[in-house]
Design an enzyme around this catalytic site. Sequence first.
Site, PDB file in Angstrom:
ATOM      1  N   GLY A 160      63.476 -45.369  44.267  1.00 20.28           N
ATOM      2  CA  GLY A 160      64.889 -46.445  44.295  1.00 20.28           C
ATOM      3  C   GLY A 160      63.242 -47.346  43.532  1.00 20.28           C
ATOM      4  O   GLY A 160      62.656 -47.044  43.086  1.00 20.28           O
ATOM      5  N   GLN A 164      58.366 -54.919  40.746  1.00 23.74           N
ATOM      6  CA  GLN A 164      57.480 -53.837  40.450  1.00 23.74           C
ATOM      7  C   GLN A 164      57.701 -53.809  39.139  1.00 23.74           C
ATOM      8  O   GLN A 164      56.799 -53.532  38.958  1.00 23.74           O
ATOM      9  CB  GLN A 164      58.246 -51.778  40.835  1.00 23.74           C
ATOM     10  CG  GLN A 164      58.008 -52.584  42.703  1.00 23.74           C
ATOM     11  CD  GLN A 164      58.920 -51.252  42.845  1.00 23.74           C
ATOM     12  OE1 GLN A 164      59.965 -51.194  43.305  1.00 23.74           O
ATOM     13  NE2 GLN A 164      57.897 -49.862  43.289  1.00 23.74           N
ATOM     14  N   HIS A 179      60.691 -55.347  48.814  1.00 19.73           N
ATOM     15  CA  HIS A 179      60.086 -55.682  48.042  1.00 19.73           C
ATOM     16  C   HIS A 179      60.514 -57.084  47.564  1.00 19.73           C
ATOM     17  O   HIS A 179      59.956 -57.911  46.640  1.00 19.73           O
ATOM     18  CB  HIS A 179      60.659 -54.753  46.875  1.00 19.73           C
ATOM     19  CG  HIS A 179      59.432 -53.448  46.392  1.00 19.73           C
ATOM     20  ND1 HIS A 179      58.049 -53.491  46.239  1.00 19.73           N
ATOM     21  CD2 HIS A 179      59.373 -52.042  46.355  1.00 19.73           C
ATOM     22  CE1 HIS A 179      57.462 -52.241  46.525  1.00 19.73           C
ATOM     23  NE2 HIS A 179      58.146 -51.463  46.486  1.00 19.73           N
TER      24      HIS A 179
END
Length: 152
Positions: free
Chosen positions: A46, A51, A134
Amino acid sequence: MALFRIVTLGDPVLREKAKPVEKVNAAVRRLLDDMAETMYDARGIGLAAPQVGVTKRVIVVDAGQGLYQLINPEIIEAQGTETDREGCLSIPGVWGEVSRAVQVTVRALNREGETVEVEAEGLFARALQHEIDHLDGILFIDRALKIIRGGG
Ligand code: ZN
């Protein structure tokens, strides 16, 4: 398609709250494709847009069920809890025991801009919860009951 550089712990972008995507257009589809390529290249299951330094609510997941590219994902149902080991491409060499829901239903937009609901359990559900975290600047080390450091 192109590979992104994956940002690592300490980069403030990982702690930002990502913004919803307002229009699913060619640029968003390209972001999804480049994120998928980056995830496969890094052998992850993932990846969330923050990120790769992009503060948009976009994730890609492939936990063995095939590739899911999800825009503005939201957990609308969660059941059970299960503790298991988890890692993150942005925190290399660190794992943690993290408690997550066993089953989740996620509502999102797909790459065509259509609303979809994804039902997941086990590792797939864990990956979705990890990636959606996230988008809110939450990392698995914030939730870990126990941190394990090791090589590789
Ligand atoms: Zn992660």
